[in-house]
Motif scaffolding. Sequence first.
Motif, PDB file in Angstrom:
ATOM      1  N   ARG A   1       0.819  -1.213   0.000  1.00  9.46           N
ATOM      2  CA  ARG A   1       0.000   0.000   0.000  1.00  9.46           C
ATOM      3  C   ARG A   1       0.853   1.265   0.000  1.00  9.46           C
ATOM      4  NH1 ARG A   1      -5.492  -0.451   2.614  1.00  9.46           N
ATOM      5  NH2 ARG A   1      -5.029   1.641   3.347  1.00  9.46           N
ATOM      6  N   ASP A   2       1.765   1.356   0.964  1.00  8.71           N
ATOM      7  CA  ASP A   2       2.572   2.567   1.138  1.00  8.71           C
ATOM      8  C   ASP A   2       4.029   2.181   1.335  1.00  8.71           C
ATOM      9  OD1 ASP A   2       0.162   4.408   1.539  1.00  8.71           O
ATOM     10  OD2 ASP A   2      -0.073   3.001   3.211  1.00  8.71           O
ATOM     11  N   VAL A   3       4.928   3.066   0.911  1.00  6.42           N
ATOM     12  CA  VAL A   3       6.350   2.857   1.142  1.00  6.42           C
ATOM     13  C   VAL A   3       6.979   4.164   1.625  1.00  6.42           C
ATOM     14  CG1 VAL A   3       6.553   1.027  -0.584  1.00  6.42           C
ATOM     15  CG2 VAL A   3       6.973   3.392  -1.243  1.00  6.42           C
ATOM     16  N   ALA A   4       8.067   4.032   2.378  1.00  5.53           N
ATOM     17  CA  ALA A   4       8.866   5.178   2.800  1.00  5.53           C
ATOM     18  C   ALA A   4      10.307   4.706   2.870  1.00  5.53           C
ATOM     19  CB  ALA A   4       8.402   5.692   4.164  1.00  5.53           C
ATOM     20  N   THR A   5      11.217   5.462   2.267  1.00  8.29           N
ATOM     21  CA  THR A   5      12.618   5.053   2.247  1.00  8.29           C
ATOM     22  C   THR A   5      13.520   6.197   2.694  1.00  8.29           C
ATOM     23  OG1 THR A   5      12.916   5.704  -0.077  1.00  8.29           O
ATOM     24  CG2 THR A   5      12.193   3.447   0.347  1.00  8.29           C
ATOM     25  N   CYS A   6      14.563   5.838   3.406  1.00  7.48           N
ATOM     26  CA  CYS A   6      15.577   6.797   3.847  1.00  7.48           C
ATOM     27  C   CYS A   6      16.939   6.140   3.627  1.00  7.48           C
ATOM     28  CB  CYS A   6      15.359   7.165   5.304  1.00  7.48           C
ATOM     29  SG  CYS A   6      16.500   8.414   5.937  1.00  7.48           S
ATOM     30  N   ASN A   7      17.591   6.502   2.528  1.00  9.71           N
ATOM     31  CA  ASN A   7      18.900   5.948   2.172  1.00  9.71           C
ATOM     32  C   ASN A   7      18.858   4.426   2.018  1.00  9.71           C
ATOM     33  OD1 ASN A   7      19.989   8.617   2.543  1.00  9.71           O
ATOM     34  ND2 ASN A   7      20.030   8.211   4.746  1.00  9.71           N
ATOM     35  N   PHE A   8      17.700   3.915   1.574  1.00  7.93           N
ATOM     36  CA  PHE A   8      17.489   2.471   1.463  1.00  7.93           C
ATOM     37  C   PHE A   8      16.611   2.208   0.239  1.00  7.93           C
ATOM     38  CE2 PHE A   8      15.841  -1.661   2.128  1.00  7.93           C
ATOM     39  CZ  PHE A   8      16.562  -2.313   3.115  1.00  7.93           C
ATOM     40  N   ARG A   9      17.020   1.264  -0.589  1.00  7.43           N
ATOM     41  CA  ARG A   9      16.250   0.943  -1.796  1.00  7.43           C
ATOM     42  C   ARG A   9      15.443  -0.339  -1.572  1.00  7.43           C
ATOM     43  NH1 ARG A   9      16.636   2.401  -7.188  1.00  7.43           N
ATOM     44  NH2 ARG A   9      15.800   0.882  -8.665  1.00  7.43           N
ATOM     45  N   LEU A  10      14.135  -0.223  -1.676  1.00 10.07           N
ATOM     46  CA  LEU A  10      13.261  -1.382  -1.531  1.00 10.07           C
ATOM     47  C   LEU A  10      13.173  -2.154  -2.852  1.00 10.07           C
ATOM     48  CD1 LEU A  10      10.312   0.148   0.519  1.00 10.07           C
ATOM     49  CD2 LEU A  10      11.852  -1.667   1.297  1.00 10.07           C
ATOM     50  N   PRO A  11      12.964  -3.473  -2.792  1.00 15.88           N
ATOM     51  CA  PRO A  11      12.836  -4.270  -4.017  1.00 15.88           C
ATOM     52  C   PRO A  11      11.444  -4.214  -4.650  1.00 15.88           C
ATOM     53  CG  PRO A  11      12.716  -5.692  -2.111  1.00 15.88           C
ATOM     54  CD  PRO A  11      13.001  -4.315  -1.584  1.00 15.88           C
ATOM     55  N   PHE A  12      10.552  -3.424  -4.091  1.00 13.66           N
ATOM     56  CA  PHE A  12       9.203  -3.256  -4.634  1.00 13.66           C
ATOM     57  C   PHE A  12       8.748  -1.845  -4.331  1.00 13.66           C
ATOM     58  CE2 PHE A  12       9.089  -5.624  -0.583  1.00 13.66           C
ATOM     59  CZ  PHE A  12       8.589  -4.639   0.240  1.00 13.66           C
ATOM     60  N   TRP A  13       7.571  -1.493  -4.844  1.00 18.90           N
ATOM     61  CA  TRP A  13       7.058  -0.140  -4.623  1.00 18.90           C
ATOM     62  C   TRP A  13       5.566  -0.195  -4.363  1.00 18.90           C
ATOM     63  CZ3 TRP A  13      10.191   3.270  -3.082  1.00 18.90           C
ATOM     64  CH2 TRP A  13       9.839   4.630  -3.034  1.00 18.90           C
ATOM     65  N   ALA A  14       4.989   0.945  -4.064  1.00 17.01           N
ATOM     66  CA  ALA A  14       3.564   1.015  -3.743  1.00 17.01           C
ATOM     67  C   ALA A  14       2.734   0.427  -4.873  1.00 17.01           C
ATOM     68  CB  ALA A  14       3.153   2.451  -3.471  1.00 17.01           C
ATOM     69  N   TYR A  15       1.725  -0.338  -4.491  1.00 16.30           N
ATOM     70  CA  TYR A  15       0.740  -0.971  -5.372  1.00 16.30           C
ATOM     71  C   TYR A  15       1.269  -2.216  -6.072  1.00 16.30           C
ATOM     72  CZ  TYR A  15      -1.025   3.732  -4.654  1.00 16.30           C
ATOM     73  OH  TYR A  15      -1.401   4.918  -4.088  1.00 16.30           O
ATOM     74  N   ASP A  16       2.519  -2.612  -5.814  1.00 13.25           N
ATOM     75  CA  ASP A  16       3.029  -3.863  -6.372  1.00 13.25           C
ATOM     76  C   ASP A  16       2.353  -5.050  -5.673  1.00 13.25           C
ATOM     77  OD1 ASP A  16       4.702  -2.502  -8.032  1.00 13.25           O
ATOM     78  OD2 ASP A  16       6.554  -3.021  -6.979  1.00 13.25           O
ATOM     79  N   ARG A  17       2.190  -6.125  -6.421  1.00 11.62           N
ATOM     80  CA  ARG A  17       1.693  -7.369  -5.828  1.00 11.62           C
ATOM     81  C   ARG A  17       2.896  -8.178  -5.347  1.00 11.62           C
ATOM     82  NH1 ARG A  17       0.343 -12.751  -6.884  1.00 11.62           N
ATOM     83  NH2 ARG A  17      -1.687 -13.392  -6.014  1.00 11.62           N
TER      84      ARG A  17
END
Length: 219
Positions: free
Chosen positions: A171-187
């Motif tokens: 649903r929601d993402v927040a990043t601080c000097n960190f890269r997530l492997p997915f983003w908002a609304y991804d399954r």
Amino acid sequence: MDIAELPAYFIKEVKAHSMRGKYERNAFKLSEELGIRIRPGNRTSVIPGPPPTIILAPELLGYRDSDHVRHEIAHVIMWWSGVEKALVEEYGSREAARPFIENLCHAAIGFLRAPQDLVDEGVRRYGVTARCVEFIRVQARMSPRAAMQRLVYDDPRETRAGFTTSGKYVRDVATCNFRLPFWAYDRVPDVSIEFPQDEVRLSLRRMAHSPITVGICTL
């Protein structure tokens, strides 16, 4: 000051004034602690002063607490700190700078609603984890999204990220000097397998009385 440094500087100023206001969580009481007057008017706005004054629309005056007031307190802090002046100079006019100004003041709401002493207490008890997010959410009466963002963005020097999920969707993402492997609304059917276990510390927690699960990642 470089414009890229202004958001972190502004939040630092918000935290400083929150401390000066004795970490008061109620918006109306915080305004009083900071010497900001509140007066009724036709529409909500701010008069920088002196003395600084928040004009509130009549329908907001009956509330016991209000994020509208926190937003306007943030405008006063922006004036005090010189950030508004710097933004206007950068963009050429206040009208051109308005979207950035409003976004920063909106972001400040979470830092005033969940002041530093509350966040520090949560981290002391539970570390930078999803359990800490739930503590902040309950204590500050925030949404899971807002509490997650408050913890992730607490210190721009840290490396951390957060997300909320509902079912198999982010649903929601927040990043601080960190890269997530997915983003908002991804399954993402199973978020836990998206992170290398020997590199990333991941905590997950289902929020009480909510379909939302919060995840917090640190290195």
